[in-house]
Design an enzyme around this catalytic site. Structure first.
Site, PDB file in Angstrom:
ATOM      1  N   HIS A   1       0.853  -1.189   0.000  1.00  0.00           N
ATOM      2  CA  HIS A   1       0.000   0.000   0.000  1.00  0.00           C
ATOM      3  C   HIS A   1       0.891   1.241   0.000  1.00  0.00           C
ATOM      4  CE1 HIS A   1       0.645  -0.782   4.392  1.00  0.00           C
ATOM      5  NE2 HIS A   1       0.946   0.502   4.341  1.00  0.00           N
TER       6      HIS A   1
HETATM    7  C1  T46 Z   1       2.775   0.828   6.956  1.00  0.00           C
HETATM    8  C2  T46 Z   1       3.589  -0.380   7.209  1.00  0.00           C
HETATM    9  C3  T46 Z   1       5.060  -0.089   7.346  1.00  0.00           C
HETATM   10  C4  T46 Z   1      -4.735  -0.347  13.014  1.00  0.00           C
HETATM   11  O1  T46 Z   1      -5.898  -0.566  13.404  1.00  0.00           O
HETATM   12  N1  T46 Z   1      -4.014   0.676  13.546  1.00  0.00           N
HETATM   13  C5  T46 Z   1      -2.743   0.960  13.167  1.00  0.00           C
HETATM   14  O2  T46 Z   1      -2.113   1.914  13.694  1.00  0.00           O
HETATM   15  C6  T46 Z   1      -2.135   0.140  12.151  1.00  0.00           C
HETATM   16  C7  T46 Z   1      -0.705   0.415  11.682  1.00  0.00           C
HETATM   17  C8  T46 Z   1      -2.861  -0.894  11.619  1.00  0.00           C
HETATM   18  N2  T46 Z   1      -4.140  -1.123  12.060  1.00  0.00           N
HETATM   19  C9  T46 Z   1      -4.881  -2.273  11.483  1.00  0.00           C
HETATM   20  C10 T46 Z   1      -5.201  -2.177  10.003  1.00  0.00           C
HETATM   21  C11 T46 Z   1      -5.271  -3.628   9.571  1.00  0.00           C
HETATM   22  O3  T46 Z   1      -6.561  -4.109   9.817  1.00  0.00           O
HETATM   23  O4  T46 Z   1      -4.095  -3.446  11.620  1.00  0.00           O
HETATM   24  C12 T46 Z   1      -4.309  -4.330  10.539  1.00  0.00           C
HETATM   25  C13 T46 Z   1      -2.981  -4.694   9.863  1.00  0.00           C
HETATM   26  O5  T46 Z   1      -2.455  -3.529   9.197  1.00  0.00           O
HETATM   27  P1  T46 Z   1      -1.744  -3.618   7.771  1.00  0.00           P
HETATM   28  O6  T46 Z   1      -2.266  -4.761   7.004  1.00  0.00           O
HETATM   29  O7  T46 Z   1      -1.861  -2.257   7.124  1.00  0.00           O
HETATM   30  O8  T46 Z   1      -0.230  -3.893   8.211  1.00  0.00           O
HETATM   31  P2  T46 Z   1       1.090  -3.760   7.310  1.00  0.00           P
HETATM   32  O9  T46 Z   1       2.192  -4.366   8.085  1.00  0.00           O
HETATM   33  O10 T46 Z   1       0.857  -4.248   5.926  1.00  0.00           O
HETATM   34  O11 T46 Z   1       1.345  -2.165   7.206  1.00  0.00           O
HETATM   35  C14 T46 Z   1       1.733  -1.439   8.370  1.00  0.00           C
HETATM   36  C15 T46 Z   1       0.982  -0.108   8.441  1.00  0.00           C
HETATM   37  O12 T46 Z   1      -0.442  -0.353   8.397  1.00  0.00           O
HETATM   38  C16 T46 Z   1       1.333   0.812   7.323  1.00  0.00           C
HETATM   39  O13 T46 Z   1       0.863   2.128   7.592  1.00  0.00           O
HETATM   40  O14 T46 Z   1       3.238   1.763   6.327  1.00  0.00           O
HETATM   41  O15 T46 Z   1       3.132  -1.172   8.320  1.00  0.00           O
END
Ligand code: T46
Length: 131
Positions: free
Chosen positions: A44
């Site tokens: 993303h």
């Molecule tokens: C990024 C990379 C480096 C929340 O509810 N609150 C939060 O502060 C975050 C970061 C995530 N979430 C939820 C959103 C999703 O339902 O946690 C779940 C997993 O998040 P995501 O699939 O976006 O995780 P990554 O590791 O792909 O990405 C994360 C960050 O979301 C993103 O901003 O830049 O780490």
């Protein structure tokens, strides 16, 4: 990359992340990625969010893509932070077993700030370039 302050003595290392000097933004949130395995993460971009990622244990690779060029960056030290600016597609992979990724963010969590479709990201990145 931003260099973080490190104080080393016979007892070990102390890393300091201080606003402005070490972290050039207002931090409103931080989160930690742990227990990582061989599943890649990210895929993303953010419309407005700026973040700094610091690998405080182990190592991983972060791919950054601005819509034109992509680059792989290895994070493997707590003394360097990777600034990830808005409109930068990111993918994280090759996590070592002991990898701990600490991420500072300049805004609270907002799912509307995410662009999770690569084609949408590319066309938005190209539009932004044309302005
Ligand atoms: C990024 C990379 C480096 C929340 O509810 N609150 C939060 O502060 C975050 C970061 C995530 N979430 C939820 C959103 C999703 O339902 O946690 C779940 C997993 O998040 P995501 O699939 O976006 O995780 P990554 O590791 O792909 O990405 C994360 C960050 O979301 C993103 O901003 O830049 O780490």
């Amino acid at each position: 990359m931003v260099d973080l302050n490190e104080i080393v003595d016979s007892r070990g290392s102390l890393h300091i992340f201080e606003r402005f000097d070490d972290i050039p933004m207002d931090v409103k949130r931080f989160y930690i990625l742990s227990n990582l395995n061989d599943e890649d993460r990210g895929f993303h971009a953010h419309k407005e969010l700026t973040q700094i990622a610091v690998c405080i244990s182990g190592s991983c690779i972060i791919k950054l893509d601005d819509g034109h060029k992509e680059i792989d960056i290895k994070l493997d030290t707590p003394s360097k932070g990777l600034i990830i600016r808005p409109m930068m597609w990111r993918e994280m992979r090759d996590f070592s077993k002991d990898c701990l990724l600490l991420v500072f963010a300049d805004e609270v969590y907002d799912e509307n700030d995410y662009i999770r479709n690569y084609e949408n990201f590319k066309s938005l990145a190209q539009k932004t370039d044309g302005q």
